[in-house]
Scaffold this motif. Structure first.
Motif, PDB file in Angstrom:
ATOM      1  N   ALA A  61     115.586  40.776  21.017  1.00 33.20           N
ATOM      2  CA  ALA A  61     115.828  42.020  19.293  1.00 33.20           C
ATOM      3  C   ALA A  61     115.064  41.135  18.529  1.00 33.20           C
ATOM      4  O   ALA A  61     113.992  42.058  17.598  1.00 33.20           O
ATOM      5  N   LEU A  62     114.915  39.826  17.939  1.00 29.47           N
ATOM      6  CA  LEU A  62     114.704  39.916  17.279  1.00 29.47           C
ATOM      7  C   LEU A  62     113.129  39.064  17.309  1.00 29.47           C
ATOM      8  O   LEU A  62     112.145  39.341  16.176  1.00 29.47           O
ATOM      9  N   ARG A  63     112.349  38.892  18.589  1.00 28.79           N
ATOM     10  CA  ARG A  63     111.231  38.532  19.379  1.00 28.79           C
ATOM     11  C   ARG A  63     110.218  39.798  18.017  1.00 28.79           C
ATOM     12  O   ARG A  63     109.303  39.129  17.670  1.00 28.79           O
ATOM     13  N   PRO A  64     110.408  40.989  18.789  1.00 30.52           N
ATOM     14  CA  PRO A  64     108.711  41.788  17.983  1.00 30.52           C
ATOM     15  C   PRO A  64     109.337  42.072  16.366  1.00 30.52           C
ATOM     16  O   PRO A  64     108.376  42.093  16.203  1.00 30.52           O
ATOM     17  N   ARG A  65     110.759  41.863  16.006  1.00 28.59           N
ATOM     18  CA  ARG A  65     111.241  41.993  14.987  1.00 28.59           C
ATOM     19  C   ARG A  65     109.984  40.793  13.965  1.00 28.59           C
ATOM     20  O   ARG A  65     109.895  40.880  13.133  1.00 28.59           O
ATOM     21  N   LEU A  66     110.549  39.698  14.204  1.00 23.87           N
ATOM     22  CA  LEU A  66     108.986  38.534  14.358  1.00 23.87           C
ATOM     23  C   LEU A  66     107.844  38.661  13.662  1.00 23.87           C
ATOM     24  O   LEU A  66     107.127  38.693  12.868  1.00 23.87           O
ATOM     25  N   ARG A  67     107.613  39.402  14.751  1.00 18.17           N
ATOM     26  CA  ARG A  67     106.162  39.693  15.404  1.00 18.17           C
ATOM     27  C   ARG A  67     105.864  41.024  14.483  1.00 18.17           C
ATOM     28  O   ARG A  67     104.617  40.218  13.348  1.00 18.17           O
ATOM     29  N   THR A  68     106.562  41.898  13.746  1.00 15.86           N
ATOM     30  CA  THR A  68     106.181  42.931  13.120  1.00 15.86           C
ATOM     31  C   THR A  68     106.049  42.379  11.745  1.00 15.86           C
ATOM     32  O   THR A  68     105.324  42.331  10.898  1.00 15.86           O
ATOM     33  N   ALA A  69     107.195  41.115  11.525  1.00 15.90           N
ATOM     34  CA  ALA A  69     107.232  40.975  10.035  1.00 15.90           C
ATOM     35  C   ALA A  69     106.082  39.724   9.589  1.00 15.90           C
ATOM     36  O   ALA A  69     105.732  39.433   8.319  1.00 15.90           O
ATOM     37  N   GLY A  70     105.461  39.723  10.380  1.00 19.50           N
ATOM     38  CA  GLY A  70     103.622  38.317  10.809  1.00 19.50           C
ATOM     39  C   GLY A  70     103.999  37.638  10.259  1.00 19.50           C
ATOM     40  O   GLY A  70     103.436  36.830  10.630  1.00 19.50           O
ATOM     41  N   ARG A  71     105.141  37.164  11.253  1.00 18.99           N
ATOM     42  CA  ARG A  71     105.187  35.670  11.991  1.00 18.99           C
ATOM     43  C   ARG A  71     104.777  35.056  12.998  1.00 18.99           C
ATOM     44  O   ARG A  71     104.100  36.458  13.684  1.00 18.99           O
ATOM     45  N   ASP A  72     104.110  33.643  12.863  1.00 21.18           N
ATOM     46  CA  ASP A  72     103.710  33.695  14.406  1.00 21.18           C
ATOM     47  C   ASP A  72     104.879  32.859  15.100  1.00 21.18           C
ATOM     48  O   ASP A  72     105.007  31.760  14.868  1.00 21.18           O
ATOM     49  N   VAL A  73     105.307  33.966  15.980  1.00 19.49           N
ATOM     50  CA  VAL A  73     106.201  33.246  16.971  1.00 19.49           C
ATOM     51  C   VAL A  73     105.754  32.615  18.199  1.00 19.49           C
ATOM     52  O   VAL A  73     104.536  32.846  19.150  1.00 19.49           O
ATOM     53  N   ARG A  74     106.620  31.752  18.008  1.00 20.11           N
ATOM     54  CA  ARG A  74     106.520  30.892  20.328  1.00 20.11           C
ATOM     55  C   ARG A  74     108.206  30.854  20.422  1.00 20.11           C
ATOM     56  O   ARG A  74     108.942  30.607  19.912  1.00 20.11           O
ATOM     57  N   ALA A  75     107.941  31.763  21.433  1.00 16.17           N
ATOM     58  CA  ALA A  75     109.422  32.202  22.188  1.00 16.17           C
ATOM     59  C   ALA A  75     110.025  30.927  23.029  1.00 16.17           C
ATOM     60  O   ALA A  75     108.886  30.404  23.978  1.00 16.17           O
ATOM     61  N   ALA A  76     111.877  30.597  22.783  1.00 13.53           N
ATOM     62  CA  ALA A  76     110.839  29.388  23.739  1.00 13.53           C
ATOM     63  C   ALA A  76     112.370  30.046  24.424  1.00 13.53           C
ATOM     64  O   ALA A  76     113.962  31.098  24.195  1.00 13.53           O
TER      65      ALA A  76
END
Length: 257
Positions: free
Chosen positions: A17-32
């Motif tokens: 649930a967090l991953r797409p929301r972080l990206r929508t919020a403009g974060r550059d996400v590295r998923a581990a």
């Protein structure tokens, strides 16, 4: 420049649930994750194992914020939730991380349950670390309650601790609240987050049974001990800190109808 964010436990219920929301919020996400998906669907992935340290330093390299959602409630909680968190904190300190956001559970300081005790130990490690940090506690997710009820639904009679009270929350709505804290500025221990209503296990099971059209008697299963007593006393609740609006009935109806 987007905030570079490491998300641990990215394939779990909350991480998903967090991953797409972080990206929508403009974060550059590295998923581990210990086993990242081969297609790497919507962002950069990295293999990381908190139990032996594989990939930990590579995961935090050049990262501004760590959102630590990895946990092992049904595994070796001390190895993952305590030692793994300590290992990740050490690497985050060396990498100069600005905010280490740790996701915990409401009641870990009051309920004498081994998993909760390990989450509390992890909280203390986070708070004592040199890395600026934020700690947010959430109540159980709707999906957690559903998983338990799906297990007992196969029985002709449902033995349940009917008097225990829970405050389940939609994982997506919990993620919305957590994303607000996933910023470079740390905030320490922040207010808890819980679902929109407090319900007994009997209430939750009855709603689940009715929505699914099942005919099963629900019987009280007495649970002795301090852990059950703490849950019955409401030590896992935060009724003054409700977040979101998705009720248990709405969630179950959407899932099973």
């Amino acid at each position: 420049m987007p905030t570079r964010t490491l998300l641990t436990g990215a394939t779990g219920t909350l991480g998903t649930a967090l991953r797409p929301r972080l990206r929508t919020a403009g974060r550059d996400v590295r998923a581990a994750s210990r086993s990242p998906p081969s297609d790497g669907d919507d962002g950069a992935w990295i293999a990381m194992d908190l139990t032996d340290g594989t990939g930990v330093r590579e995961a935090v390299d050049d990262v501004d914020v760590v959102v630590h959602a990895a946990t092992a409630p049904q595994g070796d909680t001390e190895a993952v939730d305590v030692r793994g968190t300590e290992r990740l904190l050490e690497a985050a300190a060396d990498a100069g991380v600005s905010n280490f956001l740790y996701v915990s559970i409401v009641g870990v300081d009051k309920i004498p349950f081994s998993y909760y005790e390990h989450k509390l130990a992890a909280e203390r490690a986070v708070a004592a670390s040199a890395v600026p940090s934020t700690i947010v506690r959430a109540t159980q997710f709707h999906s957690f309650v559903a998983d338990i009820l799906e297990t007992v639904s196969k029985l002709p009679v449902w033995p349940l601790p009917t008097g225990i009270r829970l405050q389940p929350i939609d994982a997506g709505e919990a993620a919305d609240a957590i994303v607000e804290r996933a910023i470079p500025e740390s905030a320490g221990r922040v207010p808890d987050i819980g679902g929109p209503e407090v319900r007994t296990v009997r209430d939750l099971a009855t709603t689940y049974r009715d929505v699914r059209g099942l005919r099963r008697p629900i019987v009280r299963l007495p649970l002795p001990g301090e852990t059950a007593a703490a849950f019955r006393a409401g030590d896992g609740l935060c009724p003054d800190r409700t977040v979101g609006s998705v009720t248990w009935k709405e969630w179950v109806t959407a899932r099973y109808d």
